[in-house]
Design a protein around this motif. Sequence first.
Motif, PDB file in Angstrom:
ATOM      1  N   GLY A   1      -2.230  25.848   1.560  1.00  0.00           N
ATOM      2  CA  GLY A   1      -1.435  26.080   0.366  1.00  0.00           C
ATOM      3  C   GLY A   1      -1.795  25.106  -0.738  1.00  0.00           C
ATOM      4  O   GLY A   1      -2.940  24.674  -0.871  1.00  0.00           O
ATOM      5  N   LYS A   2      -0.809  24.703  -1.542  1.00  0.00           N
ATOM      6  CA  LYS A   2      -1.081  23.816  -2.681  1.00  0.00           C
ATOM      7  C   LYS A   2      -1.281  22.368  -2.266  1.00  0.00           C
ATOM      8  O   LYS A   2      -1.969  21.612  -2.952  1.00  0.00           O
ATOM      9  N   ALA A   3      -0.662  21.956  -1.169  1.00  0.00           N
ATOM     10  CA  ALA A   3      -0.818  20.579  -0.687  1.00  0.00           C
ATOM     11  C   ALA A   3      -2.062  20.535   0.187  1.00  0.00           C
ATOM     12  O   ALA A   3      -2.020  20.883   1.371  1.00  0.00           O
ATOM     13  N   ARG A   4      -3.168  20.071  -0.386  1.00  0.00           N
ATOM     14  CA  ARG A   4      -4.454  20.207   0.284  1.00  0.00           C
ATOM     15  C   ARG A   4      -4.993  18.888   0.839  1.00  0.00           C
ATOM     16  O   ARG A   4      -6.155  18.810   1.242  1.00  0.00           O
ATOM     17  N   THR A   5      -4.170  17.863   0.853  1.00  0.00           N
ATOM     18  CA  THR A   5      -4.569  16.584   1.440  1.00  0.00           C
ATOM     19  C   THR A   5      -3.933  16.429   2.818  1.00  0.00           C
ATOM     20  O   THR A   5      -2.720  16.575   2.971  1.00  0.00           O
ATOM     21  N   LEU A   6      -4.756  16.155   3.809  1.00  0.00           N
ATOM     22  CA  LEU A   6      -4.279  15.828   5.148  1.00  0.00           C
ATOM     23  C   LEU A   6      -4.505  14.338   5.381  1.00  0.00           C
ATOM     24  O   LEU A   6      -5.591  13.815   5.109  1.00  0.00           O
TER      25      LEU A   6
ATOM     26  N   SER B   1      -8.152  21.943  12.550  1.00  0.00           N
ATOM     27  CA  SER B   1      -7.274  22.851  13.305  1.00  0.00           C
ATOM     28  C   SER B   1      -5.988  23.130  12.531  1.00  0.00           C
ATOM     29  O   SER B   1      -5.468  24.256  12.559  1.00  0.00           O
ATOM     30  N   ILE B   2      -5.483  22.136  11.814  1.00  0.00           N
ATOM     31  CA  ILE B   2      -4.276  22.342  11.009  1.00  0.00           C
ATOM     32  C   ILE B   2      -4.586  23.235   9.809  1.00  0.00           C
ATOM     33  O   ILE B   2      -3.804  24.131   9.468  1.00  0.00           O
ATOM     34  N   ARG B   3      -5.725  22.995   9.176  1.00  0.00           N
ATOM     35  CA  ARG B   3      -6.093  23.844   8.025  1.00  0.00           C
ATOM     36  C   ARG B   3      -6.215  25.309   8.439  1.00  0.00           C
ATOM     37  O   ARG B   3      -5.665  26.206   7.783  1.00  0.00           O
ATOM     38  N   ILE B   4      -6.892  25.568   9.543  1.00  0.00           N
ATOM     39  CA  ILE B   4      -7.107  26.946   9.981  1.00  0.00           C
ATOM     40  C   ILE B   4      -5.788  27.581  10.416  1.00  0.00           C
ATOM     41  O   ILE B   4      -5.474  28.717  10.034  1.00  0.00           O
ATOM     42  N   SER B   5      -4.991  26.857  11.201  1.00  0.00           N
ATOM     43  CA  SER B   5      -3.747  27.437  11.715  1.00  0.00           C
ATOM     44  C   SER B   5      -2.709  27.651  10.622  1.00  0.00           C
ATOM     45  O   SER B   5      -1.826  28.503  10.761  1.00  0.00           O
ATOM     46  N   SER B   6      -2.802  26.900   9.523  1.00  0.00           N
ATOM     47  CA  SER B   6      -1.849  27.055   8.422  1.00  0.00           C
ATOM     48  C   SER B   6      -2.244  28.165   7.461  1.00  0.00           C
ATOM     49  O   SER B   6      -1.477  28.488   6.549  1.00  0.00           O
ATOM     50  N   GLY B   7      -3.429  28.696   7.637  1.00  0.00           N
ATOM     51  CA  GLY B   7      -3.897  29.729   6.714  1.00  0.00           C
ATOM     52  C   GLY B   7      -4.435  29.176   5.410  1.00  0.00           C
ATOM     53  O   GLY B   7      -4.547  29.900   4.421  1.00  0.00           O
TER      54      GLY B   7
ATOM     55  N   ARG C   1       0.829  -1.204   0.000  1.00  0.00           N
ATOM     56  CA  ARG C   1       0.000   0.000   0.000  1.00  0.00           C
ATOM     57  C   ARG C   1       0.868   1.261   0.000  1.00  0.00           C
ATOM     58  O   ARG C   1       1.721   1.453   0.841  1.00  0.00           O
ATOM     59  N   ARG C   2       0.615   2.121  -0.958  1.00  0.00           N
ATOM     60  CA  ARG C   2       1.311   3.398  -1.016  1.00  0.00           C
ATOM     61  C   ARG C   2       0.292   4.525  -0.840  1.00  0.00           C
ATOM     62  O   ARG C   2      -0.873   4.364  -1.168  1.00  0.00           O
ATOM     63  N   PRO C   3       0.745   5.654  -0.353  1.00  0.00           N
ATOM     64  CA  PRO C   3      -0.172   6.773  -0.253  1.00  0.00           C
ATOM     65  C   PRO C   3      -0.727   7.130  -1.621  1.00  0.00           C
ATOM     66  O   PRO C   3      -0.072   6.937  -2.649  1.00  0.00           O
ATOM     67  N   ALA C   4      -1.956   7.593  -1.634  1.00  0.00           N
ATOM     68  CA  ALA C   4      -2.569   7.994  -2.888  1.00  0.00           C
ATOM     69  C   ALA C   4      -1.736   9.092  -3.546  1.00  0.00           C
ATOM     70  O   ALA C   4      -1.035   9.849  -2.875  1.00  0.00           O
ATOM     71  N   GLU C   5      -1.828   9.144  -4.872  1.00  0.00           N
ATOM     72  CA  GLU C   5      -1.021  10.115  -5.604  1.00  0.00           C
ATOM     73  C   GLU C   5      -1.614  11.515  -5.446  1.00  0.00           C
ATOM     74  O   GLU C   5      -2.149  12.097  -6.382  1.00  0.00           O
ATOM     75  N   LYS C   6      -1.551  12.015  -4.247  1.00  0.00           N
ATOM     76  CA  LYS C   6      -2.001  13.367  -3.939  1.00  0.00           C
ATOM     77  C   LYS C   6      -0.882  14.047  -3.167  1.00  0.00           C
ATOM     78  O   LYS C   6      -0.104  13.401  -2.478  1.00  0.00           O
ATOM     79  N   LYS C   7      -0.826  15.342  -3.286  1.00  0.00           N
ATOM     80  CA  LYS C   7       0.205  16.087  -2.580  1.00  0.00           C
ATOM     81  C   LYS C   7      -0.234  16.256  -1.131  1.00  0.00           C
ATOM     82  O   LYS C   7      -1.158  17.002  -0.827  1.00  0.00           O
ATOM     83  N   VAL C   8       0.433  15.551  -0.248  1.00  0.00           N
ATOM     84  CA  VAL C   8       0.057  15.534   1.164  1.00  0.00           C
ATOM     85  C   VAL C   8       0.710  16.705   1.878  1.00  0.00           C
ATOM     86  O   VAL C   8       1.910  16.981   1.709  1.00  0.00           O
ATOM     87  N   HIS C   9      -0.096  17.400   2.674  1.00  0.00           N
ATOM     88  CA  HIS C   9       0.405  18.540   3.437  1.00  0.00           C
ATOM     89  C   HIS C   9       1.237  18.064   4.610  1.00  0.00           C
ATOM     90  O   HIS C   9       0.869  17.129   5.341  1.00  0.00           O
ATOM     91  N   HIS C  10       2.405  18.672   4.798  1.00  0.00           N
ATOM     92  CA  HIS C  10       3.265  18.376   5.940  1.00  0.00           C
ATOM     93  C   HIS C  10       3.397  19.623   6.809  1.00  0.00           C
ATOM     94  O   HIS C  10       3.684  20.709   6.300  1.00  0.00           O
ATOM     95  N   VAL C  11       3.185  19.444   8.092  1.00  0.00           N
ATOM     96  CA  VAL C  11       3.281  20.558   9.033  1.00  0.00           C
ATOM     97  C   VAL C  11       4.751  20.895   9.247  1.00  0.00           C
ATOM     98  O   VAL C  11       5.567  20.010   9.516  1.00  0.00           O
ATOM     99  N   ARG C  12       5.082  22.167   9.118  1.00  0.00           N
ATOM    100  CA  ARG C  12       6.462  22.624   9.328  1.00  0.00           C
ATOM    101  C   ARG C  12       6.508  23.524  10.566  1.00  0.00           C
ATOM    102  O   ARG C  12       5.491  24.066  10.992  1.00  0.00           O
TER     103      ARG C  12
END
Length: 467
Positions: free
Chosen positions: A278-283, A269-275, A215-226
């Motif tokens: 951005g372009k990586a919209r998959t959590l 909470s991550i979506r709101i706090s990140s503003g 199993r691999r993650p779906a081919e979506k750009k996953v958001h990473h918290v920095r």
Amino acid sequence: MTHRDWVRLDNASNIFLAARSAADPKVFRLSAETDHDVDPQLLQEALDETYDRYRLYHAVLQSGLFWYYLQDSDLRPLVTPEEQHTCAPIYQAGRRNLLFRVIHHRRRISLEVFHALTDGTGAAWFLSDLVNAYSRRRFSDSDKMLPLEDTSEADEAPLEPEHALSIDSFAHYFHRRHRSHASGSAFSRAAGPAAFTVDDSAQSSAAHRNISRLRRPAEKKVHHVRGIRTPDNRTRVVELTMPANAVLGLARAADVSMTMYLTALFFESIRISSGGLGKARTLAASVPVNLRQFFPSTSARNFFTTVRVEHTYGQGEDDLGSICKQLESQFLPQVTQEALEKKLRWFIRVERMPGLRIVPRPLKDVILGLANRHSNRGLSVAVSNLGRLSLPEPAESHVGRVLFHVSAVRPQFCATSHAGLLTVSFTSPFVETDHIREFARMLTSEGIDVTVAAERVTEDEIAEGLS
């Protein structure tokens, strides 16, 4: 003792050796908060009693040419006051030490464990017995107090957790070979025969063919918290406490489990706090599953797997209720007994391929480390819900909150409840806490009374605490 009994490290534990780092030493903590300041001497007596019942906890970790193994020892644990930061490293290569520690601070009794030894459920069993042994000493007359009967070696103790060294539930349920343990040490005899069988025919070739199906993650750009890393890699911990029934009511109103409700809140909470992400919209979140719910086991060793859930913003309904239902619809099919059995059998087939079994341990560590980093790229956060805990009397009457948290390579929360109080403990390698503030704000907006406590990690915070 000239001969030391030993067992190979169980299936779920191998990854913790390869994946540990300075920022994430793979240590977790369970704490019980009493109604009085802890007496260290009584706690030591309780630890001595409990330790004698849990043979697994006598183990030290050793490394061989092809594998790691747990080895019995004569070491004795000592309770200590809290002097290090939470979840400080326990295992260090080349050192022969126990894989857990017991700490006290004011009203708290804490158990910290290197994850290769046991999982959250196994640690909860140990902490429960430890706190109860302490409470019997603290609140009972010494001349009336009787020690608990040692049932760790009993032939018939179906309701008691198996504390011996060698019980590996992965091997018990999913390994293909039946092995006899009629002879050998007590903990070797405790390893039961395989309950299931796996067809040996064409196993090796089938495993080779199916490696590409991992199993691999779906081919979506996953958001990473920095964020900004904490000084000296200590874990940032923020504890939220709230009424358990009130939060359960919100989850039921959304027609989902509490775990998926809290995960949806985490995403928001991550979506709101990140503003806005951005372009990586998959959590995406990793969620551990206690396999004892599906494959009955009294082993205190690691017996869990993880599943993955995700939500992509901007591809449908993004309100909290819709996210809850989407996560639940992904989670439930992955946690049926049939789905879990199929998944785990496949992984063990790969692990037991002859070519992989003769790979030297250091190279296996590299391979597992690379696989872990690949998996991490498909994750934003991790969540873990240990569920509602109950303690035997007299501990139950004298313990309020129970708290649970882990060292973390990414933002994570761990939840558990006791005495009507739900604790959600956030951990992170970063100093920022904006997502936690939003999480608490969303709960309070629903009428939930939330209290917050944060551990100091920066130089300014630590200096403020000392002033």
